[in-house]
Design an enzyme around this catalytic site. Structure first.
Site, short mmCIF file in Angstrom:
data_model
loop_
_atom_site.label_atom_id
_atom_site.label_comp_id
_atom_site.label_asym_id
_atom_site.label_seq_id
_atom_site.Cartn_x
_atom_site.Cartn_y
_atom_site.Cartn_z
N ASN A 10 -31.97 -37.28 64.55
CA ASN A 10 -32.46 -38.27 63.59
C ASN A 10 -32.09 -39.65 64.12
O ASN A 10 -30.95 -40.08 64.00
CB ASN A 10 -31.82 -38.03 62.21
N TRP A 11 -33.06 -40.34 64.69
CA TRP A 11 -32.80 -41.63 65.31
C TRP A 11 -32.60 -42.75 64.30
O TRP A 11 -32.17 -43.84 64.67
CB TRP A 11 -33.94 -42.00 66.26
N LYS A 12 -32.99 -42.50 63.05
CA LYS A 12 -32.88 -43.52 61.99
C LYS A 12 -33.62 -44.80 62.43
O LYS A 12 -34.68 -44.70 63.05
CB LYS A 12 -31.42 -43.75 61.63
N HIS A 96 -32.95 -37.15 52.79
CA HIS A 96 -31.72 -37.63 53.42
C HIS A 96 -30.96 -38.52 52.44
O HIS A 96 -31.55 -39.25 51.65
CB HIS A 96 -32.05 -38.39 54.70
N GLU A 98 -29.50 -41.22 52.79
CA GLU A 98 -29.81 -42.65 52.89
C GLU A 98 -31.10 -42.98 52.14
O GLU A 98 -31.24 -44.08 51.61
CB GLU A 98 -29.90 -43.05 54.37
N GLU A 167 -25.55 -32.12 54.83
CA GLU A 167 -24.95 -33.35 55.32
C GLU A 167 -24.02 -33.93 54.27
O GLU A 167 -24.47 -34.60 53.34
CB GLU A 167 -26.04 -34.37 55.66
N GLY A 173 -22.07 -40.72 59.85
CA GLY A 173 -21.82 -41.96 60.57
C GLY A 173 -20.40 -42.49 60.47
O GLY A 173 -20.12 -43.59 60.94
N SER A 213 -21.69 -36.54 61.60
CA SER A 213 -20.77 -36.81 62.71
C SER A 213 -20.56 -35.60 63.62
O SER A 213 -19.46 -35.37 64.12
CB SER A 213 -19.42 -37.33 62.19
N GLY A 234 -27.18 -37.56 64.18
CA GLY A 234 -27.45 -38.98 64.05
C GLY A 234 -27.12 -39.73 65.32
O GLY A 234 -27.87 -39.73 66.29
N GLY A 235 -25.96 -40.39 65.32
CA GLY A 235 -25.59 -41.26 66.43
C GLY A 235 -25.61 -40.59 67.79
O GLY A 235 -26.02 -41.20 68.79
#
Length: 253
Positions: A10-12, A96, A98, A167, A173, A213, A234-235
């Site tokens: 997930n590049w966001k 998600h 967010e 999640e 994150g 994470s 994510g990251g």
């Protein structure tokens, strides 16, 4: 039942076109031929075409980060599920945290989007998870059970069109993670909720991913647990080497 591991990046809200092409090339070159684990990336809408140009005819799948609940119409700034399918997507991330927080999306909103995604032929990756407050008050199981029950429509669920991602909101994150045992226990509770709602066949076949994470240095421990079927990353999905290391961990014996 054997479930093929799935790792989704997930590049966001990251990566312009040049970065997208370079990152996808790095991942595709590292993946080689399809292996024991499936992999996909979910770039921003603006980068879908650039990603598709690189990954088409490779083992790497393409997904998006959201869609609108309506099939089409007067919804300025939104994207229809059929448009994502037309752009080459197989997956779409829905619900998600967010989106639930930043856009006030309810379980009912998520369920409506899932229905539209299924109608367009997409696989919905439905996200569930508790906040830190809910965790501290012992509500984790109640929260994920409610989200599973209310965010996934009653009709149309299929192992080929549904993935669930756990999640924990407090771990996204932040670099903080639950223990493998705690995460796996929630995965088992999610599967029990799926079993109660949809029956044994679907519950035993649907993949449940862990997100929050997950990184190369902890992926092997999480992915070794039989109740964790992959990761929503994510990251660590923004660097080809890190993402590939997680895919390798998912495919390890």
């Amino acid at each position: 039942m054997s479930r093929k591991p799935l790792i989704v990046g997930n590049w966001k809200m990251n990566n312009l076109l040049a970065e997208t092409g370079a990152l996808c090339k790095g991942i595709v070159d590292g993946l080689g031929h399809a292996g024991k684990a499936e992999a996909a990336v979910c770039p921003p809408f603006t980068a879908l075409a650039a990603a598709r140009a690189v990954i088409e005819n490779s083992p790497l799948g393409l997904g998006a980060q959201d869609c609108h609940a309506a099939e089409k119409g007067a919804h300025t700034g939104d994207i229809a599920a059929a448009m994502l399918k037309d752009a080459g997507c197989r997956y779409v991330i829905l619900g998600h945290s967010e989106r639930r927080t930043d856009h006030n999306e309810s379980d009912a909103d998520v369920a409506a989007k899932v229905s539209t995604a299924w109608s367009a032929g997409l696989t919905a990756i439905v996200c569930v998870g508790e906040t830190e407050t809910e965790r501290n008050t012992g509500e984790t199981n109640d929260v994920v059970e409610r989200q599973v029950s209310n965010s996934i429509p009653a009709g149309g669920a299929d192992p080929d069109t549904l993935v669930v991602a756990y999640e924990p909101v407090w771990a996204i994150g932040t670099g903080r993670t639950p223990s493998v045992e705690d995460a796996a226990a929630v995965h088992r509770h999610i599967r029990a909720a799926l079993r109660a709602r949809f029956g044994d066949a679907l519950a035993d076949s649907v993949r449940i991913l862990y997100g929050g994470s997950m990184k190369p240095d902890n992926a092997s421990a999480f992915l070794a647990d039989p109740d964790i079927d992959g990761g929503l990353i994510g990251g660590a999905s923004l660097k080809a080497a890190d993402f590939l290391a997680i895919v390798d961990a998912a495919g390890a014996d």
